[in-house]
Scaffold this active site. Structure first.
Site, PDB file in Angstrom:
ATOM      1  N   ASP A   1       0.829  -1.207   0.000  1.00  0.00           N
ATOM      2  CA  ASP A   1       0.000   0.000   0.000  1.00  0.00           C
ATOM      3  C   ASP A   1       0.867   1.261   0.000  1.00  0.00           C
ATOM      4  OD1 ASP A   1      -2.604   0.897  -0.164  1.00  0.00           O
ATOM      5  OD2 ASP A   1      -2.822   1.173   1.989  1.00  0.00           O
TER       6      ASP A   1
ATOM      7  N   ASP B   1      -9.211  -1.940   2.799  1.00  0.00           N
ATOM      8  CA  ASP B   1      -9.117  -1.413   4.163  1.00  0.00           C
ATOM      9  C   ASP B   1     -10.122  -2.091   5.097  1.00  0.00           C
ATOM     10  OD1 ASP B   1      -7.180   0.359   3.247  1.00  0.00           O
ATOM     11  OD2 ASP B   1      -8.706   1.803   2.612  1.00  0.00           O
TER      12      ASP B   1
END
Length: 536
Positions: free
Chosen positions: A349, A427
Site C-alpha cells: 500500500d 481497508d
C-alpha cells in the site's frame, strides 16, 4: 475458477482516495429570476463570501472577445465597478486579474472551454491580486446570456462545508459493522465445523464442504502478494480493457456473495426452503427466488453503475456482501501468517501510494491512478488543486472496489458534480482477516468473553478514527492500512502475551490444515480425523 476470480478482485481492492474540492457558486439574476452555476476558485488566494446574502452584487459584463492579457481595446468606463468575464488563454490568471484591477473591475471570471482548474500563480503575484478570481464554464455563460438577454447581475459565494462530513460517519459505520460481522461469522462457521466434527463428522471434510480456503504457507503469501503487484501494474497499463473485466467479475462475485449472506440470514430466522420437484429434480423455491433477487441487483448496478445519484447504495450493498463472504471463506491459519500477509500488504500500500509518484511520468501514484481511472484528472490532483471538465464528458469507468457515500453537506449544491467519501475494500478485508482469525482463536480456546475478537475490533475502530483524523488534518486521502495494520497486529499480540497464549496464538491450532513441508503438530501416529469423544 472461483479462486482466480478472488485473486483478480483482491488485487484491485486496496484502492481508496478522498476528493477535496474548492468549488463555489455563481449566482446570476435579473431581479425576478436567477440561475446558479459552478465556478472554481482558490479560497486561500481570493476568498469569497460564505453566503449569498453576504455576497456583493455587481453587473456582469461579457468581454469573452478578449483574453485580457493587456488593456488594449477595453474601455475602462465599460468595466469599472462591474464583474468581468473574459476568455481563458495566452497569459497567467494573475496577469488577467491585474489588468482587470487596473481597468476598475471588481470581480474577474475566466470562461473556459477545456477544464476548470483551481487558479494559482507565482508567489510574487499573489499579493498583487485584490479582487475575487474564479473560473466558469463558457457554455454556462452562453446559457445565462440566453436566459437573461437584458442584463445580468452576478454574485459569487462559497458555502462553507463542515470539515467532518456526516458521510465519514457512514463510512466508519459500514466498515466497522462489516469487519465485526465478518469476523463473527468466521468464528461461528468454525464453531459449527468443530461441533460437526465432535458429533462424528470428519474435520477435514467439514472444512472442504464449507468452501473455505486457508492460507497457511508464508511462501504462498509472498506469491499471492507478488501476483497482486503484477495485477496492479497491468491495470495501470491496460486499464481501459481490464476495467470491464473487473466490473463483470464484481457483478458475478458480489451476486454470489449477496446470495450467501441472505441465505445465511434466512437460515438463521428459520425460513422454510419449500422444495419442489421438476423433471425428477428437486429445487428450493427459496434459493431460486433469492438467486433471482441477487442477480437482479447485480445487473441493475452493472447497467446503471455510472449514475451517481443513487447507484452508490447498491454498490455499497454488494460491497458489504462481498467483504462479508470473503472474510467467511478465506481464513489465515495462524498469527504468523497474519503478520506476514498484513505486513506485506502494508508495504504494498505504502509503495504504490507514496513511492510510485516518483516513478511515473505524470507524478501520480499508480494506486490512485488505477483507483480513480486515467480520465479522473479532477480527483487525482494533489492537495486542494482540482480540475473539472468544462464540457459534458462521457462517463469514466471506475473500479467497483470501494465503498462510496456522497458528501451530505454538499448534497443540495452539486453543481460541479457529486462529491464522495471513499473507502477501499482492502481497508476492510485486510484487517478483517486478522479479526476473523481472532474470532476463530476464541472458539478454539473456548473464550466466553471473545477477548481476542473484541479487542481486535476495538483496535480496528481506533485505527479507522486515526485514519480519518490524519486525513482531515492533512486535507489529503490516506492509505488506511498504514494505521490499521499496526493497530490490529500490536493489539492482538499484546492480548496474547498478557494471557500467556502467544505460543498457541502464533502457531495456530492442531486441527488447522498443515503445510506439508512443516513438522506436524499432531502427536506421532495420530490421524487428522476426530476420534470418539474428542473435538478436532
Amino acid at each position: 475458477m472461483e479462486g482466480v476470480f478472488r485473486l483478480v478482485l483482491v488485487s484491485v481492492v486496496f484502492l481508496s482516495s478522498q476528493i477535496s474540492c474548492q468549488e463555489a457558486i455563481l449566482h446570476i439574476s435579473n431581479g425576478s429570476t436567477y440561475r446558479e452555476y459552478c465556478i472554481v476558485h482558490n479560497h486561500s488566494w481570493t476568498p469569497l463570501s460564505p453566503t449569498l446574502d453576504a455576497a456583493t452584487q455587481y453587473p456582469l459584463v461579457n468581454l469573452t472577445w478578449t483574453l485580457l492579457c493587456d488593456a488594449t481595446g477595453v474601455n475602462p468606463d465599460v468595466v469599472k465597478g462591474k464583474a468581468l468575464v473574459v476568455m481563458r488563454g495566452d497569459c497567467d490568471f494573475s496577469q488577467k486579474a491585474i489588468v482587470a484591477q487596473f481597468l476598475g473591475a471588481t470581480t474577474l471570471l475566466i470562461a473556459s472551454n477545456t477544464t476548470l482548474i483551481t487558479p494559482s500563480a507565482n508567489d510574487s503575484e499573489y499579493s498583487k491580486v485584490k479582487i475575487p478570481l474564479a473560473l466558469m464554464r463558457y457554455r454556462d455563460l452562453k446559457e445565462a446570456q440566453q436566459l437573461f438577454p437584458e442584463g445580468m447581475q452576478a454574485q459569487l459565494y462559497a458555502p462553507p462545508y463542515p470539515t467532518i462530513d456526516p458521510s465519514i460517519a457512514v463510512i466508519l459505520f459500514l466498515s466497522v459493522v462489516t469487519v465485526s460481522l465478518g469476523g463473527y461469522w468466521s468464528g461461528a462457521c468454525e464453531r459449527d465445523r468443530l461441533n460437526g466434527c465432535t458429533e462424528g463428522g470428519g474435520g477435514s471434510e467439514g472444512k472442504a464442504d464449507s468452501g473455505e480456503l486457508s492460507l497457511y504457507s508464508p511462501l504462498k503469501v509472498f506469491i499471492f502478494v507478488a501476483m497482486m503487484c503484477g495485477m496492479l501494474v497491468l491495470m495501470y497499463y491496460f486499464y481501459n480493457i481490464l476495467v470491464y473485466i473487473i466490473i463483470a467479475i464484481f457483478c458475478l462475485a458480489s451476486a454470489s456473495a449477496l446470495f450467501g449472506c441472505l441465505d445465511a440470514v434466512l437460515d438463521k430466522i428459520g425460513c422454510s426452503l419449500l422444495s419442489v420437484t421438476v423433471l425428477n429434480k428437486s429445487f428450493s423455491v427459496r434459493s431460486v427466488l433469492l438467486a433471482a433477487v441477487c442477480i437482479s441487483i447485480a445487473v441493475v448496478w452493472g447497467v446503471y453503475r455510472n449514475e451517481d445519484r443513487w447507484i452508490w447504495i447498491l454498490q455499497d450493498l454488494l460491497g458489504v456482501a462481498f467483504c462479508l463472504n470473503f472474510l467467511r471463506t478465506i481464513s489465515l491459519s495462524n498469527f504468523k501468517i497474519c503478520v506476514v500477509l498484513l505486513s506485506l500488504l502494508l508495504l504494498y500500500d505504502v509503495f504504490f501510494v507514496f513511492i510510485t509518484p516518483f516513478l511515473t511520468k505524470n507524478g501520480v501514484s499508480i494506486m490512485v491512478q488505477v483507483a480513480l481511472g486515467p480520465d479522473a484528472s479532477a480527483e487525482k490532483t494533489q492537495g486542494n488543486m482540482v480540475e473539472i471538465p468544462a464540457e459534458p464528458q462521457p462517463p469514466s469507468e471506475k473500479l467497483p472496489v470501494v465503498m462510496r457515500v456522497p458528501r451530505f453537506s454538499a448534497w443540495a449544491q452539486n453543481l460541479c458534480g457529486m462529491q464522495f467519501s471513499i473507502l477501499g475494500f482492502g481497508d476492510i478485508i485486510v484487517p478483517g482477516l486478522l479479526v476473523a482469525y481472532c474470532s476463530r482463536f476464541d472458539v478454539w480456546t473456548n473464550s466466553s468473553k471473545k477477548i481476542y475478537f473484541v479487542s481486535c475490533c476495538i483496535a480496528y475502530v481506533l485505527g479507522m478514527i486515526l485514519t480519518f483524523a490524519v486525513m482531515l488534518l492533512s486535507g489529503m486521502g490516506q492509505p488506511a492500512l498504514l494505521y490499521l495494520v499496526p493497530f490490529t497486529l500490536i493489539t492482538s499480540a499484546v492480548v496474547a502475551a498478557c494471557r500467556g497464549e502467544m505460543k498457541q496464538f502464533w502457531a495456530g491450532t492442531t486441527y488447522e490444515v498443515l503445510d506439508p513441508t512443516r513438522e506436524r503438530l499432531l502427536p506421532e501416529g495420530r490421524s487428522e480425523r476426530c476420534v470418539e469423544g474428542e473435538s478436532c
